[in-house]
Design an enzyme around this catalytic site. Structure first.
Site, short mmCIF file in Angstrom:
data_model
loop_
_atom_site.label_atom_id
_atom_site.label_comp_id
_atom_site.label_asym_id
_atom_site.label_seq_id
_atom_site.Cartn_x
_atom_site.Cartn_y
_atom_site.Cartn_z
N CYS A 133 95.22 2.93 -0.72
CA CYS A 133 93.84 2.94 -0.21
C CYS A 133 93.06 1.77 -0.78
O CYS A 133 93.37 1.25 -1.83
CB CYS A 133 93.14 4.23 -0.62
SG CYS A 133 93.97 5.70 -0.08
N ARG A 160 96.77 -3.97 1.31
CA ARG A 160 97.16 -2.87 0.42
C ARG A 160 97.89 -1.76 1.19
O ARG A 160 98.50 -0.89 0.59
CB ARG A 160 95.92 -2.29 -0.28
CG ARG A 160 95.27 -3.26 -1.24
CD ARG A 160 93.92 -2.75 -1.70
NE ARG A 160 94.01 -1.49 -2.40
CZ ARG A 160 94.30 -1.39 -3.72
NH1 ARG A 160 94.51 -2.49 -4.41
NH2 ARG A 160 94.36 -0.23 -4.32
N TRP A 206 95.36 5.17 2.99
CA TRP A 206 96.82 5.31 3.13
C TRP A 206 97.10 6.79 2.96
O TRP A 206 96.93 7.34 1.88
CB TRP A 206 97.50 4.49 2.04
CG TRP A 206 98.98 4.36 2.17
CD1 TRP A 206 99.69 3.61 3.06
CD2 TRP A 206 99.96 5.03 1.37
NE1 TRP A 206 101.03 3.74 2.85
CE2 TRP A 206 101.24 4.62 1.84
CE3 TRP A 206 99.89 5.92 0.32
CZ2 TRP A 206 102.42 5.06 1.27
CZ3 TRP A 206 101.08 6.37 -0.24
CH2 TRP A 206 102.32 5.94 0.23
N ASN A 244 90.24 6.55 -4.02
CA ASN A 244 91.61 6.03 -4.05
C ASN A 244 92.32 6.80 -5.16
O ASN A 244 91.83 6.85 -6.28
CB ASN A 244 91.62 4.53 -4.34
CG ASN A 244 93.05 3.95 -4.33
OD1 ASN A 244 93.98 4.64 -3.91
ND2 ASN A 244 93.20 2.73 -4.80
N GLY A 245 93.44 7.44 -4.81
CA GLY A 245 94.20 8.20 -5.82
C GLY A 245 94.57 9.56 -5.25
O GLY A 245 94.48 9.80 -4.06
N GLU A 276 117.92 -6.82 -4.20
CA GLU A 276 116.60 -7.34 -3.77
C GLU A 276 116.65 -7.80 -2.32
O GLU A 276 115.74 -7.53 -1.53
CB GLU A 276 116.15 -8.46 -4.70
CG GLU A 276 114.83 -9.09 -4.34
CD GLU A 276 113.67 -8.08 -4.29
OE1 GLU A 276 113.83 -6.93 -4.76
OE2 GLU A 276 112.62 -8.44 -3.73
N LYS A 280 114.24 -6.23 0.65
CA LYS A 280 113.41 -7.09 1.50
C LYS A 280 113.69 -6.83 2.97
O LYS A 280 112.79 -6.66 3.79
CB LYS A 280 113.67 -8.57 1.17
CG LYS A 280 113.13 -9.05 -0.15
CD LYS A 280 111.65 -9.28 -0.12
CE LYS A 280 110.78 -8.26 -0.75
NZ LYS A 280 110.96 -7.60 -1.96
N GLU A 306 112.44 -3.31 4.05
CA GLU A 306 111.01 -2.98 4.04
C GLU A 306 110.21 -3.74 5.09
O GLU A 306 109.13 -3.30 5.48
CB GLU A 306 110.40 -3.15 2.66
CG GLU A 306 110.27 -4.56 2.15
CD GLU A 306 109.55 -4.61 0.81
OE1 GLU A 306 108.61 -3.83 0.59
OE2 GLU A 306 109.93 -5.44 -0.02
N HIS A 333 135.62 1.75 -3.14
CA HIS A 333 135.47 3.16 -3.56
C HIS A 333 134.69 3.98 -2.55
O HIS A 333 134.08 4.99 -2.90
CB HIS A 333 134.79 3.20 -4.94
CG HIS A 333 135.59 2.51 -6.00
ND1 HIS A 333 136.75 3.01 -6.52
CD2 HIS A 333 135.42 1.30 -6.58
CE1 HIS A 333 137.26 2.17 -7.40
NE2 HIS A 333 136.47 1.12 -7.45
N LYS A 349 100.96 -2.34 -0.82
CA LYS A 349 101.27 -3.40 -1.77
C LYS A 349 101.40 -2.85 -3.18
O LYS A 349 102.22 -3.31 -3.97
CB LYS A 349 100.16 -4.48 -1.76
CG LYS A 349 100.40 -5.62 -2.73
CD LYS A 349 101.69 -6.36 -2.42
CE LYS A 349 101.99 -7.45 -3.41
NZ LYS A 349 103.38 -7.98 -3.21
C1 AGP Z 1 108.67 -4.92 -3.04
O1 AGP Z 1 108.71 -5.86 -2.00
C2 AGP Z 1 107.76 -3.75 -2.71
N1 AGP Z 1 106.49 -4.19 -2.35
C3 AGP Z 1 107.78 -2.70 -3.80
O2 AGP Z 1 109.11 -2.28 -4.00
C4 AGP Z 1 107.19 -3.14 -5.16
O3 AGP Z 1 108.06 -4.07 -5.77
C5 AGP Z 1 107.08 -1.91 -6.05
O4 AGP Z 1 106.18 -1.00 -5.43
C6 AGP Z 1 106.59 -2.22 -7.45
O5 AGP Z 1 105.32 -2.80 -7.40
P1 AGP Z 1 104.73 -3.44 -8.74
O6 AGP Z 1 105.61 -4.58 -9.11
O7 AGP Z 1 103.33 -3.84 -8.37
O8 AGP Z 1 104.76 -2.36 -9.79
#
Ligand code: AGP
Length: 591
Positions: free
Chosen positions: A2, A27, A73, A97-98, A464, A468, A471, A487, A586
Site C-alpha cells: 500500500c 509499490r 494492495w 498501510n500494514g 535469481e 525474475k 515474477e 534426482h 516492491k
Molecule cells: C525481487 O525481484 C522481488 N521484488 C522480491 O523477491 C524482493 O527481492 C523481496 O521481496 C525482498 O525485498 P527486499 O530486498 O526489499 O527485502
C-alpha cells in the site's frame, strides 16, 4: 505494498495527492482512493484499478487544502471501491498501510456497540476506534486508539474537528514527511515527495506527528520530541523514467554505476564501521533475507566460506523467524533487504538480536526500518529502485557482500589476492552485448516451463534468473543445482522445455556439461551463459551467451545481467508491464 499520501498547505490538495499516488504506483496496488476535508465536510473518490481511474472520476476537482490518499494492495477484502481507502467513521478518515492482526476482536467490540461497517477490511476498524476513543484532543485520541492495535501500521488520519491538521503515526510500516514552502507532504516513500520537499523527516516506530500547514510537531508515547530533518537536495534525485520505457530497463543499465558506487562507498564506510573487530570474533554467519536478497545471500555463502573459511548459513527470513533458531556465541547475522522494510526480514533481524546475535543490515535505503534494528548498517548505493523486479540492487548487494567477504578473510588472517575492481566496467560490457537476448526471449516466451541450472555461485544466478522470469513474465520456472537434475527433475525435460545453464567455474565445467548432455539427449534446448568459450561451441548447446572472463567467485555480478534482460524481454513478448507485475509489490511490508 500500500501507498499513503497526504498534504496540508496553501495549495489545493487534490492534484498533489494524485501526483503522489502516481509516484507510489510502483509499490504495487489494486485499488485507490482520495479524501479531502473542507468546511468540516469530507469529499472522497475511491475506485478499483489504477490511480488514473480516480482522475477519470473527478478526483482532481475535489476542493480543499488538506487531504489523504491511498493505493491499496489487498490483504483483507477484495480490491473493491468499498474496500479502498480512505475509510471513514464519524468525524474521522484514515488511510493505513500494514495489517491489524487483532482486527477481528476489535471489530467485534464495535459491532457490540451497534456500529456498522461498510468494508471487509481490517483497516476500517481503526476509524471506528478513533471515534470511540475521541476525547477532544486529536493526538491523545490517536494514542489511545493505536494502543489497542496489534500488527503493523502507518496511518494518516483526518478529523473534522481539527480541519487544519493531519495526524500520522507508524509501527513497522514506513512513513516520511516532506516540508516545503507551500505546505507539508506525507508519504510511504521518498519518491512521492522528494522533488517538492526542502526538509524530509523519517518517522520511526512508536512516533507520532501532528502535521499543520506550516508546522510539524513530533511526539513519542509520552512527550513532544525533536527530530532531525534531512535537507540534502532531494529535488536532484531522479525518480523519473527519463528516456526509458520501463524503470526495469533503466535500472539494468544503471548496474555499472550501482556496482561502482557501492564498491567506492564500502571502502569508506567499512573503515569507520568498527566491523573489523566484529569480523575477527565471528565464528558463524547467518544470512536472513527474502526473494532476490536471499539469492544474494546464497552467493555470499559460497564466497564467505571459500575465502574466509567461516561457516555460513542462508535462511529465508519467513522460515528463520518461526524456526526457533539457535544463535551460538560469536554469530554474525546479516539481514539483507533492498527496501529495509520487508516484514519477515525485519522480524528475523529483531529475533536474532533478541537472541544475542550481532546484526548487520545490508540495505539500499538509508533510513529504512531495518537500520533502526541492526547494530551496524552497510548501505548499498544502487540508487532508488522503482521497478518491482529487483535488478541493480541485486548487483549492489553482491558487490557489498563480496567486499565484506574479502574483509572477513583479512580479519581471519588470510590474504585473498582478489579484487572487485573492474567489475563495473565488465558489467557495462555485458550490457552492451544484450541484443541477442531479445531473440532468445522470442523463443523462451513460447515455452510452458523453463529450467535454470548452475553449480556453486552459478546456482545463485539460476535461482535469481528463475525468479525474475516468473515474477514479470508469469512463466513457470525453477532454479536448480545442476547436479540435482538426475534426482527427479530430468523427468520434466522434453523438446519444449528450455534449460538455461550458467557455467563460470572451470573446475566444475565438465560436471555441468554431464548434466547438459543428459538434458540434450532428451531433446531439451540448452541456452548456455558462460565465461568459458570452449563450452559455448559444444554441439549439445542450442544457444550461447558469452560473458567476459572474470574471477569465478564474483561472476554472478555479470552472469545475472543477461538473465535479468531475458526476463525483461520475455515479459514484453508476453504483453506484460515489467514494472507492474500482477499481484506483486516492491516491498512486502506485511507478513
Ligand atoms: C525481487 O525481484 C522481488 N521484488 C522480491 O523477491 C524482493 O527481492 C523481496 O521481496 C525482498 O525485498 P527486499 O530486498 O526489499 O527485502
Amino acid at each position: 505494498m500500500c501507498g499513503i499520501m497526504g498534504y496540508v498547505g496553501k495549495k489545493n490538495a487534490a492534484p498533489i495527492i494524485y501526483e503522489g499516488l502516481k509516484k507510489l504506483e510502483y509499490r504495487g496496488y489494486d485499488s485507490a482512493g482520495v479524501a479531502l476535508l473542507q468546511d468540516g465536510f469530507y469529499t472522497a473518490i475511491k475506485c478499483s484499478g489504477r490511480v488514473e481511474e480516480l482522475k477519470k472520476r473527478g478526483a482532481l476537482n475535489l476542493s480543499g487544502k488538506i487531504g489523504i490518499g491511498h493505493t491499496r494492495w489487498a490483504t483483507h477484502g477484495a480490491p473493491t471501491p468499498e474496500n479502498a481507502h480512505p475509510h471513514f467513521y464519524g468525524k474521522f478518515a484514515i488511510v493505513h498501510n500494514g495489517i491489524i492482526e487483532n482486527y477481528a476482536e476489535l471489530m467485534h467490540e464495535c459491532l457490540e456497540r451497534g456500529e456498522k461497517f461498510s468494508s471487509s477490511t481490517d483497516s476500517e476498524v481503526i476509524a471506528h476506534l478513533l471515534a470511540f476513543y475521541d476525547c477532544g484532543n486529536f493526538l491523545e485520541t490517536v494514542k489511545k486508539t493505536v494502543r489497542r492495535l496489534r500488527g503493523s501500521y502507518a496511518l494518516a488520519i483526518l478529523c473534522s474537528d481539527f480541519p487544519n491538521e493531519i495526524a500520522v503515526c507508524r509501527e513497522k510500516s514506513p512513513l516520511v514527511l516532506g516540508v516545503s514552502e507551500d505546505g507539508v507532504r506525507i508519504a510511504s516513500d521518498l519518491p512521492a515527495i522528494a522533488s517538492e520537499s526542502k526538509t524530509v523527516y523519517v518517522l520511526r516506530d512508536g512516533e507520532f506527528a501532528l502535521v499543520g500547514q506550516k508546522k510539524v510537531s513530533f511526539y513519542d508515547q509520552e512527550r513532544e520530541i525533536q527530530k532531525e530533518g534531512m535537507t540534502e537536495s532531494f529535488a536532484s534525485q531522479n525518480f523519473s523514467r527519463g528516456k526509458y520505457e520501463h524503470y526495469m530497463w533503466k535500472e539494468i543499465e544503471e548496474i555499472p554505476t550501482a556496482i561502482d558506487q557501492t564498491l567506492r562507498n564500502f571502502k569508506v564506510n567499512f573503515c569507520f564501521s568498527g566491523l573489523c573487530e566484529v569480523l575477527c570474533q565471528t565464528e558463524y554467519i547467518e544470512i536472513v533475507a527474502c526473494g532476490t536478497a536471499y539469492h544474494s545471500g546464497i552467493a555470499a555463502k559460497y564466497v564467505f566460506e571459500k575465502l574466509a573459511r567461516v561457516k555460513t548459513n542462508v535462511s529465508v527470513a519467513s522460515e528463520f523467524r518461526y524456526a526457533d533458531p539457535i544463535i551460538s556465541p560469536h554469530t554474525l547475522v546479516i539481514a539483507v533487504s533492498q527496501s529495509g522494510e520487508t516484514a519477515d526480514t525485519l522480524a528475523a533481524a529483531e529475533l536474532a538480536k533478541q537472541r544475542g546475535a550481532y546484526v548487520l543490515a545490508v540495505t539500499n535505503v538509508a533510513h529504512s526500518s531495518l537500520t533502526s534494528i541492526a547494530d551496524r548498517v552497510l548501505q548499498t548505493y544502487a540508487g532508488t529502485e522503482i521497478g518491482v523486479a529487483a535488478t541493480k540492487s541485486f548487483n549492489a548487494q553482491l558487490s557489498l557482500l563480496f567486499s565484506l567477504a574479502l574483509e572477513l578473510a583479512k580479519a581471519k588472517g588470510m590474504s585473498p589476492n582478489l579484487t572487485l575492481d573492474g567489475f563495473s566496467l565488465l558489467s557495462r560490457q555485458v550490457i552492451l552485448s544484450l541484443n541477442k537476448i531479445q531473440e532468445y526471449a522470442e523463443e523462451i516466451s513460447k515455452a510452458n516451463h523453463v529450467l535454470f541450472i548452475g553449480r556453486g555461485v552459478d546456482y545463485c544466478c539460476a535461482l535469481e534468473g528463475s525468479l525474475k522470469l516468473k515474477e514479470i513474465s508469469y512463466l513457470p520456472s525453477e532454479g536448480y543445482p545442476a547436479g540435482e537434475l538426475k534426482h527427479g527433475t530430468l523427468a520434466l525435460i522434453d523438446e519444449k522445455t528450455p534449460v538455461i545453464a550458467i557455467l563460470t567455474r572451470r573446475e566444475l565445467a565438465e560436471k555441468t556439461m554431464n548434466a547438459l548432455c543428459e538434458v540434450s539427449a532428451r531433446g531439451g534446448k540448452i541456452y548456455l551463459f558462460t565465461t568459458l568459450p570452449e563450452y559455448a561451441e559444444r554441439e549439445e548447446i542450442y544457444r550461447s551467451f558469452l560473458l567476459p572472463s572474470c574471477e569465478e567467485l564474483f561472476s554472478p555480478l555479470l552472469a545475472v545481467i543477461p538473465l535479468q534482460a531475458l526476463a525483461y524481454f520475455t515479459a514484453l513478448k508476453r504483453g506484460n508491464d515489467p514494472d507492474k507485475p500482477r499481484h506483486l509489490a516492491k516491498s512486502v511490508t506485511v507478513e
